[in-house]
Scaffold this motif. Structure first.
Motif, PDB file in Angstrom:
ATOM      1  N   ARG A  91       0.810  -1.268   0.085  1.00  0.00           N
ATOM      2  CA  ARG A  91      -0.138   0.023   0.046  1.00  0.00           C
ATOM      3  C   ARG A  91       0.933   1.329   0.005  1.00  0.00           C
ATOM      4  N   TYR A  92       1.889   1.210   0.647  1.00  0.00           N
ATOM      5  CA  TYR A  92       3.061   2.340   0.726  1.00  0.00           C
ATOM      6  C   TYR A  92       3.913   2.351  -0.834  1.00  0.00           C
ATOM      7  N   ARG A  93       3.362   1.699  -1.841  1.00  0.00           N
ATOM      8  CA  ARG A  93       4.371   1.480  -2.933  1.00  0.00           C
ATOM      9  C   ARG A  93       5.456   0.818  -2.613  1.00  0.00           C
ATOM     10  N   GLY A  94       5.662  -0.177  -1.616  1.00  0.00           N
ATOM     11  CA  GLY A  94       6.864  -0.778  -1.066  1.00  0.00           C
ATOM     12  C   GLY A  94       7.876  -0.078  -0.602  1.00  0.00           C
ATOM     13  N   LYS A  95       7.563   1.143  -0.301  1.00  0.00           N
ATOM     14  CA  LYS A  95       8.544   2.039   0.354  1.00  0.00           C
ATOM     15  C   LYS A  95       8.423   2.770   1.358  1.00  0.00           C
ATOM     16  N   PRO A  96       7.722   2.151   2.741  1.00  0.00           N
ATOM     17  CA  PRO A  96       7.218   3.206   3.553  1.00  0.00           C
ATOM     18  C   PRO A  96       8.497   3.595   4.644  1.00  0.00           C
ATOM     19  N   GLU A  97       8.120   4.420   5.320  1.00  0.00           N
ATOM     20  CA  GLU A  97       9.039   4.867   6.271  1.00  0.00           C
ATOM     21  C   GLU A  97       9.700   3.746   6.928  1.00  0.00           C
ATOM     22  N   THR A  98      10.953   3.726   7.528  1.00  0.00           N
ATOM     23  CA  THR A  98      11.313   2.952   8.539  1.00  0.00           C
ATOM     24  C   THR A  98      10.622   2.446   9.846  1.00  0.00           C
ATOM     25  N   LEU A 145       4.504  -2.164  11.277  1.00  0.00           N
ATOM     26  CA  LEU A 145       3.531  -3.306  10.638  1.00  0.00           C
ATOM     27  C   LEU A 145       4.249  -4.661  10.808  1.00  0.00           C
ATOM     28  N   PHE A 146       5.491  -4.581  10.717  1.00  0.00           N
ATOM     29  CA  PHE A 146       6.368  -6.126  11.118  1.00  0.00           C
ATOM     30  C   PHE A 146       5.991  -6.612  12.489  1.00  0.00           C
ATOM     31  N   LEU A 147       6.181  -5.646  13.431  1.00  0.00           N
ATOM     32  CA  LEU A 147       5.824  -6.152  14.912  1.00  0.00           C
ATOM     33  C   LEU A 147       4.291  -6.267  15.093  1.00  0.00           C
ATOM     34  N   TYR A 148       3.552  -5.429  14.466  1.00  0.00           N
ATOM     35  CA  TYR A 148       2.024  -5.654  14.741  1.00  0.00           C
ATOM     36  C   TYR A 148       1.469  -7.158  14.056  1.00  0.00           C
ATOM     37  N   ARG A 149       2.092  -7.342  13.063  1.00  0.00           N
ATOM     38  CA  ARG A 149       1.453  -8.734  12.205  1.00  0.00           C
ATOM     39  C   ARG A 149       2.555  -9.870  13.038  1.00  0.00           C
ATOM     40  N   LYS A 150       3.451  -9.898  13.334  1.00  0.00           N
ATOM     41  CA  LYS A 150       4.181 -10.665  14.236  1.00  0.00           C
ATOM     42  C   LYS A 150       3.538 -10.978  15.412  1.00  0.00           C
ATOM     43  N   ALA A 151       3.299  -9.943  16.208  1.00  0.00           N
ATOM     44  CA  ALA A 151       2.435 -10.115  17.605  1.00  0.00           C
ATOM     45  C   ALA A 151       1.030 -10.763  17.607  1.00  0.00           C
ATOM     46  N   SER A 152       0.493 -10.387  16.332  1.00  0.00           N
ATOM     47  CA  SER A 152      -0.954 -10.824  16.340  1.00  0.00           C
ATOM     48  C   SER A 152      -1.059 -12.189  15.884  1.00  0.00           C
ATOM     49  N   ILE A 166       6.091  -1.326  23.025  1.00  0.00           N
ATOM     50  CA  ILE A 166       7.138  -0.230  23.211  1.00  0.00           C
ATOM     51  C   ILE A 166       7.153   0.677  21.960  1.00  0.00           C
ATOM     52  N   TRP A 167       7.054   0.352  20.707  1.00  0.00           N
ATOM     53  CA  TRP A 167       7.307   0.792  19.593  1.00  0.00           C
ATOM     54  C   TRP A 167       5.882   1.668  19.097  1.00  0.00           C
ATOM     55  N   ALA A 168       4.868   1.024  19.469  1.00  0.00           N
ATOM     56  CA  ALA A 168       3.523   2.015  19.250  1.00  0.00           C
ATOM     57  C   ALA A 168       3.326   2.999  20.191  1.00  0.00           C
ATOM     58  N   ASN A 169       3.616   2.792  21.461  1.00  0.00           N
ATOM     59  CA  ASN A 169       3.786   4.090  22.416  1.00  0.00           C
ATOM     60  C   ASN A 169       4.845   5.106  21.972  1.00  0.00           C
ATOM     61  N   ARG A 170       5.908   4.866  21.345  1.00  0.00           N
ATOM     62  CA  ARG A 170       6.794   5.990  20.922  1.00  0.00           C
ATOM     63  C   ARG A 170       5.859   6.884  19.879  1.00  0.00           C
ATOM     64  N   ARG A 171       4.983   6.371  19.237  1.00  0.00           N
ATOM     65  CA  ARG A 171       4.238   7.169  18.131  1.00  0.00           C
ATOM     66  C   ARG A 171       2.805   7.466  18.818  1.00  0.00           C
ATOM     67  N   GLY A 172       2.437   7.357  20.062  1.00  0.00           N
ATOM     68  CA  GLY A 172       1.046   7.350  20.394  1.00  0.00           C
ATOM     69  C   GLY A 172      -0.014   6.752  19.919  1.00  0.00           C
ATOM     70  N   LEU A 173       0.526   5.486  19.509  1.00  0.00           N
ATOM     71  CA  LEU A 173      -0.630   4.732  18.483  1.00  0.00           C
ATOM     72  C   LEU A 173      -1.212   3.608  19.605  1.00  0.00           C
TER      73      LEU A 173
END
Length: 175
Positions: free
Chosen positions: A14-21, A27-34, A51-58
């Motif tokens: 969806r990000y044309r294959g080049k999302p921000e790091t 997305l990697f951690l979300y899919r792996k955790a779920s 931890i990663w989500a909290n850094r962005r307020g997600l």
């Protein structure tokens, strides 16, 4: 192909294959955790995801039901109730709240269809169903059911039927 690869690759596409790091890691951690089945590994992924989500307020749960092709535009300060269901190819932007209502006729959690674009600072609350191909304009408050192929704006929300409502907004759709 594994369920993880299918969903993660759909998200990245969806990000044309080049999302921000930071999006790629989220997305990697979300899919792996779920999706992890080995309990100790699942616990590690969940901790890293939190931890990663909290850094962005997600505020998004690892047990969240989100279809492939998730796109987080301006991925900061997004709150999604852990019981809300979100379909495929959805765009969610900064400041969005998808929450529950605890009393009254709308007590419950939202269900959001496929190809939905949710604008900045919008709120979707209660036991409502958002159809497929719906565009929710920025700063909208949605607490009623929205039929497919609609544009929604304002508070209280105004619904206008429009075929291909998300055309030009939900891009790089994955099947």
């Amino acid at each position: 192909m594994s369920k993880f690869n299918e969903l993660y690759n759909a998200d990245i596409a969806r990000y044309r294959g080049k999302p921000e790091t930071y999006i790629r890691i989220f997305l990697f951690l979300y899919r792996k955790a779920s999706l992890a089945s080995f309990a100790p590994l699942k616990l590690i992924y969940k901790a890293l995801f939190r931890i990663w989500a909290n850094r962005r307020g997600l505020e998004i749960s690892a047990s969240q039901q989100i279809g492939g092709g998730l796109y987080l535009g301006h991925a900061y300060n997004i709150t999604i109730n852990c019981r809300a269901k979100i379909g495929r190819n959805c765009n969610i932007h900064k400041g969005v709240v998808i929450g529950q209502v605890n009393r009254g006729s709308r007590k419950g959690y939202p269900t959001i269809g496929d190809r939905v674009w949710i604008g900045i600072n919008s709120a979707i609350v209660g036991n409502v169903t958002i159809g497929d191909d719906v565009m929710i304009a920025p700063n909208s408050f949605v607490n009623i059911d929205i039929p497919s192929h609609s544009e929604v704006f304002g508070n209280p929300c105004i619904i206008k039927h429009r075929d291909w409502a998300t055309e030009g907004y939900v891009n790089n759709i994955v099947e």
